[in-house]
Enzyme design. Structure first.
Site, PDB file in Angstrom:
ATOM      1  N   SER A  58       0.834  -1.201   0.000  1.00  0.00           N
ATOM      2  CA  SER A  58       0.000   0.000   0.000  1.00  0.00           C
ATOM      3  C   SER A  58       0.864   1.243   0.000  1.00  0.00           C
ATOM      4  O   SER A  58       0.355   2.339  -0.173  1.00  0.00           O
ATOM      5  CB  SER A  58      -0.926   0.000   1.219  1.00  0.00           C
ATOM      6  N   HIS A  91      -3.242  -3.567  -5.471  1.00  0.00           N
ATOM      7  CA  HIS A  91      -3.553  -3.215  -4.084  1.00  0.00           C
ATOM      8  C   HIS A  91      -5.000  -3.577  -3.771  1.00  0.00           C
ATOM      9  O   HIS A  91      -5.926  -2.927  -4.251  1.00  0.00           O
ATOM     10  CB  HIS A  91      -3.284  -1.721  -3.871  1.00  0.00           C
ATOM     11  N   GLU A 112      -6.499  -1.512  -6.808  1.00  0.00           N
ATOM     12  CA  GLU A 112      -5.737  -0.445  -7.466  1.00  0.00           C
ATOM     13  C   GLU A 112      -4.613  -1.126  -8.250  1.00  0.00           C
ATOM     14  O   GLU A 112      -3.795  -1.848  -7.668  1.00  0.00           O
ATOM     15  CB  GLU A 112      -5.171   0.529  -6.431  1.00  0.00           C
ATOM     16  N   ASN A 172      -5.651   5.354  -0.292  1.00  0.00           N
ATOM     17  CA  ASN A 172      -4.986   5.677   0.968  1.00  0.00           C
ATOM     18  C   ASN A 172      -4.601   7.147   1.043  1.00  0.00           C
ATOM     19  O   ASN A 172      -4.626   7.753   2.120  1.00  0.00           O
ATOM     20  CB  ASN A 172      -3.758   4.783   1.180  1.00  0.00           C
TER      21      ASN A 172
HETATM   22  N1  3HC Z   1     -14.013 -11.559   5.538  1.00  0.00           N
HETATM   23  C1  3HC Z   1     -14.887 -12.091   4.680  1.00  0.00           C
HETATM   24  N2  3HC Z   1     -16.161 -11.666   4.556  1.00  0.00           N
HETATM   25  C2  3HC Z   1     -16.556 -10.674   5.368  1.00  0.00           C
HETATM   26  C3  3HC Z   1     -15.698 -10.067   6.297  1.00  0.00           C
HETATM   27  C4  3HC Z   1     -14.377 -10.559   6.373  1.00  0.00           C
HETATM   28  N3  3HC Z   1     -13.488 -10.024   7.216  1.00  0.00           N
HETATM   29  N4  3HC Z   1     -16.392  -9.086   6.934  1.00  0.00           N
HETATM   30  C5  3HC Z   1     -17.628  -9.073   6.423  1.00  0.00           C
HETATM   31  N5  3HC Z   1     -17.730 -10.030   5.476  1.00  0.00           N
HETATM   32  C6  3HC Z   1     -18.870 -10.277   4.616  1.00  0.00           C
HETATM   33  C7  3HC Z   1     -20.081 -10.760   5.339  1.00  0.00           C
HETATM   34  O1  3HC Z   1     -20.057 -12.163   5.486  1.00  0.00           O
HETATM   35  C8  3HC Z   1     -21.187 -10.307   4.418  1.00  0.00           C
HETATM   36  O2  3HC Z   1     -21.236 -11.157   3.283  1.00  0.00           O
HETATM   37  P1  3HC Z   1     -22.653 -11.606   2.679  1.00  0.00           P
HETATM   38  O3  3HC Z   1     -23.335 -10.358   2.247  1.00  0.00           O
HETATM   39  O4  3HC Z   1     -22.267 -12.500   1.523  1.00  0.00           O
HETATM   40  O5  3HC Z   1     -23.359 -12.310   3.759  1.00  0.00           O
HETATM   41  C9  3HC Z   1     -20.677  -8.963   3.884  1.00  0.00           C
HETATM   42  O6  3HC Z   1     -19.268  -8.993   4.069  1.00  0.00           O
HETATM   43  C10 3HC Z   1     -21.267  -7.787   4.617  1.00  0.00           C
HETATM   44  O7  3HC Z   1     -20.986  -7.994   5.964  1.00  0.00           O
HETATM   45  P2  3HC Z   1     -21.961  -7.539   7.136  1.00  0.00           P
HETATM   46  O8  3HC Z   1     -23.348  -7.325   6.604  1.00  0.00           O
HETATM   47  O9  3HC Z   1     -21.790  -8.400   8.301  1.00  0.00           O
HETATM   48  O10 3HC Z   1     -21.258  -6.216   7.604  1.00  0.00           O
HETATM   49  P3  3HC Z   1     -21.403  -4.766   7.114  1.00  0.00           P
HETATM   50  O11 3HC Z   1     -22.639  -4.472   6.372  1.00  0.00           O
HETATM   51  O12 3HC Z   1     -21.110  -4.022   8.350  1.00  0.00           O
HETATM   52  O13 3HC Z   1     -20.209  -4.583   6.079  1.00  0.00           O
HETATM   53  C11 3HC Z   1     -17.954  -4.083   5.548  1.00  0.00           C
HETATM   54  C12 3HC Z   1     -18.893  -4.870   6.441  1.00  0.00           C
HETATM   55  C13 3HC Z   1     -18.167  -4.544   4.112  1.00  0.00           C
HETATM   56  C14 3HC Z   1     -16.542  -4.374   5.986  1.00  0.00           C
HETATM   57  C15 3HC Z   1     -18.328  -2.558   5.659  1.00  0.00           C
HETATM   58  O14 3HC Z   1     -18.349  -2.171   6.996  1.00  0.00           O
HETATM   59  C16 3HC Z   1     -17.367  -1.656   4.909  1.00  0.00           C
HETATM   60  O15 3HC Z   1     -17.473  -1.464   3.713  1.00  0.00           O
HETATM   61  N6  3HC Z   1     -16.400  -1.052   5.659  1.00  0.00           N
HETATM   62  C17 3HC Z   1     -15.362  -0.187   5.093  1.00  0.00           C
HETATM   63  C18 3HC Z   1     -14.087  -0.955   5.030  1.00  0.00           C
HETATM   64  C19 3HC Z   1     -12.967  -0.133   4.431  1.00  0.00           C
HETATM   65  O16 3HC Z   1     -13.006   1.089   4.363  1.00  0.00           O
HETATM   66  N7  3HC Z   1     -11.929  -0.828   3.985  1.00  0.00           N
HETATM   67  C20 3HC Z   1     -10.758  -0.180   3.419  1.00  0.00           C
HETATM   68  C21 3HC Z   1      -9.715   0.033   4.481  1.00  0.00           C
HETATM   69  S1  3HC Z   1      -8.230   0.750   3.839  1.00  0.00           S
HETATM   70  C22 3HC Z   1      -7.379  -0.549   3.198  1.00  0.00           C
HETATM   71  O17 3HC Z   1      -7.769  -1.685   3.238  1.00  0.00           O
HETATM   72  C23 3HC Z   1      -6.087  -0.183   2.558  1.00  0.00           C
HETATM   73  C24 3HC Z   1      -4.909  -0.804   3.223  1.00  0.00           C
HETATM   74  O18 3HC Z   1      -3.735  -0.453   2.500  1.00  0.00           O
HETATM   75  C25 3HC Z   1      -4.767  -0.452   4.674  1.00  0.00           C
END
Ligand code: 3HC
Length: 396
Positions: free
Chosen positions: A235, A256, A268, A306
């Site tokens: 990242s 990414h 990305e 990011n």
């Molecule tokens: N692994 C696998 N599947 C997962 C999971 C995980 N860790 N967490 C959630 N899921 C699945 C669930 O099983 C569900 O799947 P389904 O619809 O097939 O049943 C689906 O994701 C939605 O989950 P939930 O309904 O339980 O949960 P939410 O509606 O709260 O959604 C989320 C969870 C999708 C993680 C949502 O909160 C979200 O979009 N969050 C933002 C995350 C974000 O910003 N990520 C980027 C971070 S920055 C990054 O990664 C960059 C790096 O360089 C640091």
């Protein structure tokens, strides 16, 4: 959409909090577009598919109105004096002409990418959260995947994690036992990198440490067959430097993925100067094939997401330091339909990871206003890394 616009432009305290954090992010997105680093479609898609935002930043400016955003920024700048809050020249121009980013970007649509060579077998190096998620993504999309860990135990933990996710899908009626077996049958755990000799692409997701990555890329160069694509999910590190550790820089690229990889649709695709356009197209086509949305970025710290996300998260910590409650900040942002508040997301990503990314952004862009918030430094020093350590900004 109107609900989001109404929330962002409301006059209550929560809307004020949301604007304080969102407008600098929108300004940065405008600057990124204006500089030509990425297209409008890619900037908007990146935040939607990488962070689950309901609307991309440039579309949000168009919906709220460039004039309202520029005025809001000017007010924030009056209080902060921070150059980062001076409205981007393009934003000012659009405000004056009642223009939109959509009109500015009209006609810039990209052609659908075409794979230049088939990608069947995939290799993944690493056994952390991202590596496990990436293995799962490829296997579910029908690819045979060899994944390499430093020990049997670590490789088995990846297998167990994937099985658990598949079981969860079965419990929800989204998969059956036969489907689970098919996915499991495509997985091969290994502890020796030599197992990657016949894969068509390797995606590495090991530690974010340049020396460790360089050693790996030089070894992949020795092991992988000619024509294999060597991808990193870094990242923050330079793709060009990883490429320079090999004798085939044209085949080295960034992919990414976002956390959690099985859920977030964004990849990305990061090209360095030496990356061939055939490899870039092949990787973008592969992303579409595995159900992901590729966006194109240059080899610069933070790429699209990011660079836009972490300064906003850091600003949230600074706002909290100025006396606003964490819950009020999280609630105000979730009211604008973001899937998580900034403190929730910091604890999911990991405060150590967030701090490291923020430091890289300060190094790359030199903005004083992006210096890591003291409280972010403090929680990391105290070992409060987020969900993974049981405590971060909140306790789990
Ligand atoms: N692994 C696998 N599947 C997962 C999971 C995980 N860790 N967490 C959630 N899921 C699945 C669930 O099983 C569900 O799947 P389904 O619809 O097939 O049943 C689906 O994701 C939605 O989950 P939930 O309904 O339980 O949960 P939410 O509606 O709260 O959604 C989320 C969870 C999708 C993680 C949502 O909160 C979200 O979009 N969050 C933002 C995350 C974000 O910003 N990520 C980027 C971070 S920055 C990054 O990664 C960059 C790096 O360089 C640091």
């Amino acid at each position: 959409m109107q609900e989001i616009v109404d929330r962002v432009t409301a006059t209550d305290e929560a809307a004020d909090i949301a604007r304080t954090l969102l407008y600098p992010y929108l300004n940065h997105a405008a600057t990124m577009f204006e500089s030509g680093y990425a297209t409008k479609d890619d900037i908007d898609a990146a935040m939607r598919f990488g962070c689950g935002y309901p609307i991309g930043p440039l579309d949000l400016i168009d919906a709220v109105g460039a004039g309202a955003v520029a005025d809001g920024l000017a007010q924030i700048h009056d209080n902060s004096g921070d150059q980062l809050h001076v409205p981007a020249p393009l934003l000012v121009r659009l405000a004056a002409s009642s223009g939109t980013f959509a009109a500015e970007a009209a006609g810039a649509a990209e052609q659908a990418p075409v794979a230049h060579h088939p990608v069947g077998k995939v290799g993944v190096v690493g056994t952390g959260t991202m590596a496990a998620g990436i293995v799962e993504v490829f296997a579910k999309a029908g690819h045979d995947v060899v994944f390499v860990g430093r020990s049997d135990e670590k490789a088995q933990a990846v297998q167990a994690r994937i099985e658990k996710n598949l079981d969860r899908a079965i419990a929800k009626g989204k998969l059956d036992e036969a489907g689970k077996s098919d996915v499991i049958d495509r997985l091969t755990a290994a502890t020796e990198r030599e197992a990657l000799g016949d894969v068509d692409i390797v995606v590495e997701a090991i530690a974010e440490d340049l020396d460790i990555k360089l050693e790996l890329f030089s070894d992949l160069d020795r092991i992988c067959k000619p024509g294999a694509i060597l991808a990193t999910t870094t990242s923050s590190l330079s793709i060009a430097q990883c490429a320079a550790a090999t004798s085939r820089p044209a085949d080295v690229i960034g992919m990414h993925f976002f956390n959690p990889a099985p859920v977030m649709k964004l990849v990305e695709v990061v090209t360095a100067d030496a990356t061939s356009s055939e490899v870039a197209d092949t990787v973008k086509a592969l992303c579409l094939d595995i159900g992901k949305h590729p966006v194109s970025c240059g080899d610069r710290a933070g790429f699209i997401v990011n660079a836009l996300l972490f300064p906003y998260l850091n600003d949230a910590v600074l706002l909290h330091e100025s006396g606003v409650e964490m819950d009020d900040i999280d609630d105000a942002l979730k009211a604008t339909k973001l899937p998580m508040g900034p403190f929730e997301l910091l604890d999911v990503v990991g405060n150590d990871v967030s701090l490291a990314i923020q430091r890289t952004l300060v190094d790359a862009f030199g903005h004083e206003g992006w210096q890591p918030a003291p409280t972010l430094e403090k929680v990391v020093a105290e070992g409060k890394l987020g969900r993974k350590s049981g405590e971060g900004f909140r306790t789990y």
